[in-house]
Write an enzyme that holds these catalytic residues in place. Sequence first.
Site, PDB file in Angstrom:
ATOM      1  N   ASP A  86     -15.542  -2.571  -4.561  1.00  0.00           N
ATOM      2  CA  ASP A  86     -15.675  -3.760  -3.699  1.00  0.00           C
ATOM      3  C   ASP A  86     -17.141  -4.185  -3.698  1.00  0.00           C
ATOM      4  O   ASP A  86     -18.044  -3.375  -3.911  1.00  0.00           O
ATOM      5  CB  ASP A  86     -15.216  -3.470  -2.260  1.00  0.00           C
ATOM      6  CG  ASP A  86     -14.823  -4.745  -1.505  1.00  0.00           C
ATOM      7  OD1 ASP A  86     -13.610  -5.024  -1.395  1.00  0.00           O
ATOM      8  OD2 ASP A  86     -15.730  -5.466  -1.044  1.00  0.00           O
ATOM      9  N   ASP A 144      -6.370  -6.910  -5.821  1.00  0.00           N
ATOM     10  CA  ASP A 144      -6.002  -7.603  -4.575  1.00  0.00           C
ATOM     11  C   ASP A 144      -7.177  -8.469  -4.113  1.00  0.00           C
ATOM     12  O   ASP A 144      -7.822  -8.179  -3.109  1.00  0.00           O
ATOM     13  CB  ASP A 144      -5.632  -6.562  -3.499  1.00  0.00           C
ATOM     14  CG  ASP A 144      -5.155  -7.224  -2.212  1.00  0.00           C
ATOM     15  OD1 ASP A 144      -4.660  -8.376  -2.281  1.00  0.00           O
ATOM     16  OD2 ASP A 144      -5.280  -6.605  -1.140  1.00  0.00           O
ATOM     17  N   CYS A 169      -3.266 -14.082  -2.690  1.00  0.00           N
ATOM     18  CA  CYS A 169      -2.989 -14.505  -1.311  1.00  0.00           C
ATOM     19  C   CYS A 169      -3.334 -15.979  -1.130  1.00  0.00           C
ATOM     20  O   CYS A 169      -3.493 -16.454  -0.022  1.00  0.00           O
ATOM     21  CB  CYS A 169      -3.767 -13.640  -0.319  1.00  0.00           C
ATOM     22  SG  CYS A 169      -5.538 -13.726  -0.523  1.00  0.00           S
ATOM     23  N   ARG A 184       0.845  -1.213   0.000  1.00  0.00           N
ATOM     24  CA  ARG A 184       0.000   0.000   0.000  1.00  0.00           C
ATOM     25  C   ARG A 184       0.872   1.253   0.000  1.00  0.00           C
ATOM     26  O   ARG A 184       0.604   2.219  -0.718  1.00  0.00           O
ATOM     27  CB  ARG A 184      -0.932  -0.004   1.224  1.00  0.00           C
ATOM     28  CG  ARG A 184      -2.130  -0.929   1.064  1.00  0.00           C
ATOM     29  CD  ARG A 184      -3.132  -0.745   2.185  1.00  0.00           C
ATOM     30  NE  ARG A 184      -2.654  -1.273   3.436  1.00  0.00           N
ATOM     31  CZ  ARG A 184      -3.003  -2.454   3.958  1.00  0.00           C
ATOM     32  NH1 ARG A 184      -3.872  -3.221   3.318  1.00  0.00           N
ATOM     33  NH2 ARG A 184      -2.521  -2.861   5.104  1.00  0.00           N
ATOM     34  N   PHE A 236     -11.136  -4.705  -5.419  1.00  0.00           N
ATOM     35  CA  PHE A 236     -11.166  -5.438  -4.145  1.00  0.00           C
ATOM     36  C   PHE A 236     -10.592  -4.526  -3.059  1.00  0.00           C
ATOM     37  O   PHE A 236      -9.653  -4.889  -2.336  1.00  0.00           O
ATOM     38  CB  PHE A 236     -10.358  -6.743  -4.229  1.00  0.00           C
ATOM     39  CG  PHE A 236     -10.711  -7.643  -5.385  1.00  0.00           C
ATOM     40  CD1 PHE A 236     -11.812  -8.491  -5.310  1.00  0.00           C
ATOM     41  CD2 PHE A 236      -9.961  -7.637  -6.563  1.00  0.00           C
ATOM     42  CE1 PHE A 236     -12.141  -9.332  -6.375  1.00  0.00           C
ATOM     43  CE2 PHE A 236     -10.278  -8.468  -7.625  1.00  0.00           C
ATOM     44  CZ  PHE A 236     -11.367  -9.318  -7.537  1.00  0.00           C
TER      45      PHE A 236
HETATM   46  N1  SAH Z   1      -6.950  -4.534  -0.753  1.00  0.00           N
HETATM   47  C1  SAH Z   1      -7.575  -4.618   0.548  1.00  0.00           C
HETATM   48  C2  SAH Z   1      -7.865  -6.041   0.980  1.00  0.00           C
HETATM   49  C3  SAH Z   1      -8.705  -6.819   0.013  1.00  0.00           C
HETATM   50  S1  SAH Z   1      -9.495  -8.200   0.723  1.00  0.00           S
HETATM   51  C4  SAH Z   1      -6.740  -3.874   1.576  1.00  0.00           C
HETATM   52  O1  SAH Z   1      -5.648  -3.372   1.235  1.00  0.00           O
HETATM   53  O2  SAH Z   1      -7.179  -3.776   2.720  1.00  0.00           O
HETATM   54  C5  SAH Z   1     -10.549  -8.722  -0.546  1.00  0.00           C
HETATM   55  C6  SAH Z   1     -11.781  -7.869  -0.755  1.00  0.00           C
HETATM   56  O3  SAH Z   1     -12.432  -8.364  -1.917  1.00  0.00           O
HETATM   57  C7  SAH Z   1     -12.830  -7.891   0.344  1.00  0.00           C
HETATM   58  O4  SAH Z   1     -13.090  -6.587   0.754  1.00  0.00           O
HETATM   59  C8  SAH Z   1     -14.083  -8.490  -0.321  1.00  0.00           C
HETATM   60  O5  SAH Z   1     -15.277  -7.835   0.101  1.00  0.00           O
HETATM   61  C9  SAH Z   1     -13.836  -8.207  -1.759  1.00  0.00           C
HETATM   62  N2  SAH Z   1     -14.445  -9.099  -2.741  1.00  0.00           N
HETATM   63  C10 SAH Z   1     -14.492 -10.457  -2.736  1.00  0.00           C
HETATM   64  N3  SAH Z   1     -15.021 -10.913  -3.897  1.00  0.00           N
HETATM   65  C11 SAH Z   1     -15.296  -9.834  -4.653  1.00  0.00           C
HETATM   66  C12 SAH Z   1     -15.822  -9.644  -5.962  1.00  0.00           C
HETATM   67  N4  SAH Z   1     -16.155 -10.683  -6.725  1.00  0.00           N
HETATM   68  N5  SAH Z   1     -15.966  -8.391  -6.421  1.00  0.00           N
HETATM   69  C13 SAH Z   1     -15.643  -7.319  -5.648  1.00  0.00           C
HETATM   70  N6  SAH Z   1     -15.107  -7.441  -4.419  1.00  0.00           N
HETATM   71  C14 SAH Z   1     -14.944  -8.663  -3.923  1.00  0.00           C
END
Ligand code: SAH
Length: 400
Positions: free
Chosen positions: A250, A300, A340, A212, A228
């Site tokens: 998201d 992500d 991940c 980040r 995401f």
């Molecule tokens: N990048 C973030 C962490 C991401 S965790 C950070 O730095 O904090 C993964 C995220 O993907 C979660 O918030 C979840 O709600 C979202 N997510 C999962 N499947 C998804 C989809 N198909 N489309 C959009 N968001 C999604």
Amino acid sequence: MHISLLPSREKSLLRLHPWVFSGAVDKVNGNPKLGENVEIVDSKGNFLAWGAYSPNSQIRARVWSFERNEKIDKDFFVRKLKRCLESRSVMGFEPKGANAFRLANAENDFLPGCIIDYYASYLSVQLLSAGWEIFRGILVECLMEIFPNCKGIIERSDSSVRIKEGLEPQVKILAGEIPQNAVEIEENGLKILVDLHSGHKTGYYLDQRNARKRIGELAKDKRVLNCFCYTGGFGLFAAKGGSKFVRQVDVSASALELAKQNAALNGLESAEIEYAEADVFTHLRKCRDKGETFDLIILDPPKFAESTSQVEKAAKGYKDINLLAIKLLAPGGMLATFSCSGHISAELFQKIAADAAVDAKRQVQILESFRQAQDHPVLGSFPEGMYLKGLLLFSGSEQI
Ligand code: SAH
């Protein structure tokens, strides 16, 4: 009580790998209870390790210690937790300085199945394996002793991983109090709200801290698409770093709500940040259909592969979003792409990204790679501990 292994199945334990798979077990002697500490011996009866017995899991035992004379008691856990603090302190993470870090990273910190994150005087704990059904209480005592100023400990064991272990999900305040409102932490100069009661995992994704920060450094004057985004992390750093605009995407409305609050908390309301509550797979296709382009895209996603059997399907998912994202890059644009999934190796992930670029008819270059932050150590004898990988891809202005 002991479990004895089949001939030649002791090899991984002799190399200090902390798992005993069900297929390696010959006999279970003495009827141990779920989570109980058992001696693990080879086919000739020689001592190998002490471990927590898990009758319903593929991982039939997780090693506490390879030391024959070890007692698995309060003193043992105090020593393990102090060791956790030692390696954090070397990297500059300690309650006096950093106010949010991972204190215990499960197997990688000699505490199988136990994750402990420190968030501004609160501890959020995930107990994902059977042994903690026996030692939960002792763990809490140890934590209160080691962190006398800790205001509260919450258990966030609401993970599907527990089901594989034959354990019920559990969310419970284990000590002190946990505020209803989100707790404020600080990360590299930004304030971030963490919902300890119902945020994902323990509340926040500390493992992406370094990535980040790096995105913040790269974002100046860029049009950024943060896919995401969860509570905004990458996008907030991009906005602080002077991006032209950021779109936070998201599927979770509550995560986006916190992302908005995080922007306000950091005085970024006026920065050009927009929010899309959407499925990323669909959203990327919409961008494509509208002919939108971006200078910096972040992907992500959550873990796509929960087990080896899901690797192929997961690879398809990664390829799909990476291909779509690469096509949306403006000339000279960059994609920061992550996985991940522990079951997807760094090599495989790089191949997926490379294949996606070929299919997108773009020549990309890998400028940097990312991994989990230093408070998420990887135990040398436990390569599974290296789960997070990322690549920064550059798509030049001239394409062949
Ligand atoms: N990048 C973030 C962490 C991401 S965790 C950070 O730095 O904090 C993964 C995220 O993907 C979660 O918030 C979840 O709600 C979202 N997510 C999962 N499947 C998804 C989809 N198909 N489309 C959009 N968001 C999604």
